[in-house]
Scaffold this active site. Structure first.
Site, PDB file in Angstrom:
ATOM      1  N   MET A  79       0.819  -1.210   0.000  1.00  0.00           N
ATOM      2  CA  MET A  79       0.000   0.000   0.000  1.00  0.00           C
ATOM      3  C   MET A  79       0.860   1.270   0.000  1.00  0.00           C
ATOM      4  O   MET A  79       2.071   1.219   0.177  1.00  0.00           O
ATOM      5  CB  MET A  79      -0.912  -0.007   1.229  1.00  0.00           C
ATOM      6  CG  MET A  79      -1.861  -1.204   1.280  1.00  0.00           C
ATOM      7  SD  MET A  79      -2.858  -1.256   2.775  1.00  0.00           S
ATOM      8  CE  MET A  79      -3.923   0.173   2.541  1.00  0.00           C
ATOM      9  N   ASP A 236      -2.586  -5.193   0.488  1.00  0.00           N
ATOM     10  CA  ASP A 236      -2.082  -6.508   0.887  1.00  0.00           C
ATOM     11  C   ASP A 236      -2.661  -7.024   2.195  1.00  0.00           C
ATOM     12  O   ASP A 236      -2.951  -8.214   2.324  1.00  0.00           O
ATOM     13  CB  ASP A 236      -0.554  -6.517   0.916  1.00  0.00           C
ATOM     14  CG  ASP A 236       0.052  -5.386   1.732  1.00  0.00           C
ATOM     15  OD1 ASP A 236      -0.683  -4.566   2.332  1.00  0.00           O
ATOM     16  OD2 ASP A 236       1.305  -5.293   1.745  1.00  0.00           O
TER      17      ASP A 236
END
Length: 491
Positions: A79, A236
């Protein structure tokens, strides 16, 4: 058959999931990371695509029959990264990653410009987030900033190459500091504070939504039929949650990946920014999650393996053979090799060994690193528990799944269970939870029911707190917690 693509910091992982919900094949390809200056962390997006292509070739060779039946693709990725594109979609500079610490001053600038930012985003402004990176570019690379026509997160840039569509999902977008997380929509106010508008942003979708199909040329190159559906996917950690079946309030996991995470699902937007706890939208509609994040976890153990010249598995086995008396004499380790988020929010913090003596060897240091990461996760869990009164279910006593590459170590798993004071269940395929979650989101995008495709996984091991180890860790954790404030003036 469904393909999960997880773009990690150190590599791309691909996973094939069948209609029987069994994993048929997994492939990996590495991605180089660059640190051109202290606290900086960058990658070239072209390397992500090259790694994905290499992993595709591996997967096709491993399971050609299963590969030919792929009908949906899901994406997961690290991210906060900033991929800035020009008018022709060209990448203007290397992507600035989640573990980059250069934008600390810009965090204060953003919060001063938008006093309600914490209430809108559910998060403190931290250097790793995307918005401060764009403010840094505006100040330090104005010529690049002036050419920016769009900003994408890492997995969403990969999606653009595969589908031609600029789309992001709610969980990944939550980590930009541009999302109104309660409304699950872009915030015009926060974008304007960074010199941007919604025109610079991808459209938004829930993680299980279908957002397009593979481009015809990509499908032909990959040996897939036309019309393969691509799901919005997830950041994730939210993808890992889907992978382990964390969809209901109170469910969650502990991750020992490059970074370390404690994650729990909640049923409403309830920020706890004063404790540096993250509050993000989940990849599944109508849910959010709280998360404590530390920046160096399994990566810290990998660092020690490199500098000692001993394989990680060998170091882990040696730690497992230590008794409590030897553990009690080990040095303490502050695991802030890349700065820290929860609970300190300090990009300038550094790693420290305290109490080293001549009799200590690589095993003692490995024990200290495992323990120090565990203590960082304990700090994060305690911050989440302190906020638990604000959101029902956030402090559930339910067992947590244990995922990430570090989860392979039984010694580390047991230490974490004792330190955190909760049962940890390591699911089969724990190291590939994010890729599995991405594949599950692809199945949902192709019409599969969430209740069917987001179930828990059977555990290959279960770790419960051991009273003697727990008592030792509590005593050592008290000394660990005293180190940070004592050393803070020196960071």
């Amino acid at each position: 058959m469904y393909l999960g693509i997880d773009l990690g910091t150190s590599g791309v992982k691909l996973l094939l999931l069948g209609e029987d919900q069994q994993v048929h094949a997994v492939a990996d390809a590495p991605v180089p990371q660059h640190r051109p200056q202290p606290t900086w962390s960058e990658q070239h997006p072209a390397h992500w695509l090259a790694a994905a292509e290499a992993a595709v070739a591996q997967l096709r060779a491993q399971a050609p029959d299963a590969w030919a039946r792929v009908r949906g693709v899901g994406l997961s990725g690290h991210m906060h990264g900033a991929v800035v594109l020009g008018a022709q979609g060209e990448v203007l500079r290397p992507a600035i990653l989640w573990n980059d610490g250069r934008a600390a001053a810009e965090c204060a600038e953003l919060e001063q410009a938008v006093p309600a930012s914490r209430q809108i985003t559910g998060n403190l402004a931290m250097p790793g987030f995307t918005a401060p990176k764009l403010l840094w570019l505006r100040t330090h690379e104005p010529k690049v900033f002036a050419r920016i026509r769009s900003v994408l997160l890492p997995k969403d840039w990969l999606r653009l190459q595969l589908t031609g569509d600029a789309v992001s999902d709610m969980s990944d977008a939550s980590g930009t500091l541009w999302l109104d997380v309660a409304r699950r929509d872009w915030s015009d106010t926060l974008l304007a504070a960074c010199g941007l508008t919604c025109a610079h942003m991808p459209r938004l979708a829930e993680g299980s939504d279908a957002t397009g199909t593979l481009r015809a040329d990509v499908a032909a190159r990959w040996g897939l039929p036309p019309g393969v559906v691509v799901a919005a996917g997830a950041g994730d950690n939210a993808a890992s949650a889907v992978g382990v079946g964390a969809r209901q309030v109170g469910q969650g996991f502990v991750s020992l990946g490059t970074s370390g995470v404690v994650f729990r699902v909640v049923d409403r937007f309830a920020p706890a920014t004063e404790r540096a706890v993250h509050t993000f939208a989940h990849a599944l509609p109508g849910r959010w999650h709280q998360m404590a994040v530390m920046l160096s976890a399994a990566s810290a153990f990998g660092w020690l393996a490199r500098i000692t010249g001993q394989p990680e598995a060998q170091l882990s086995a040696a730690v497992q053979g230590m008794d409590l008396a030897r553990h009690a004499q080990a040095p303490l380790f502050l695991p802030y090799l890349s700065g820290e988020r929860t609970p300190h929010n300090n990009a300038a913090a550094t790693g420290v060994f305290m109490g080293l003596r001549a009799e200590h060897d690589a095993t003692d240091m490995a024990c200290a690193v495992m323990e120090g990461v565990g203590f960082g996760l304990m700090d994060g869990l305690q911050a989440m528990q302190a906020a638990a009164g604000e959101v029902e279910g956030a402090a559930s006593a339910a067992p947590l799944a244990l995922v990430g590459g570090g989860a392979r170590s039984d010694a580390w798993a047991q230490l974490l269970a004792s330190g955190l004071g909760c049962t940890l269940e390591r699911p089969d395929g724990a190291h590939a939870a994010a890729a599995l979650g991405a594949a599950r989101l692809a199945a949902m995008a192709c019409g599969g029911a969430e209740a069917l495709w987001c179930q828990g996984l059977p555990a290959d091991a279960r770790f419960s707190p051991e009273p003697a180890q727990q008592a030792l860790l509590q005593e050592r954790h008290a000394r660990f917690k005293a180190l940070y404030p004592a050393l803070l003036p020196h960071f």
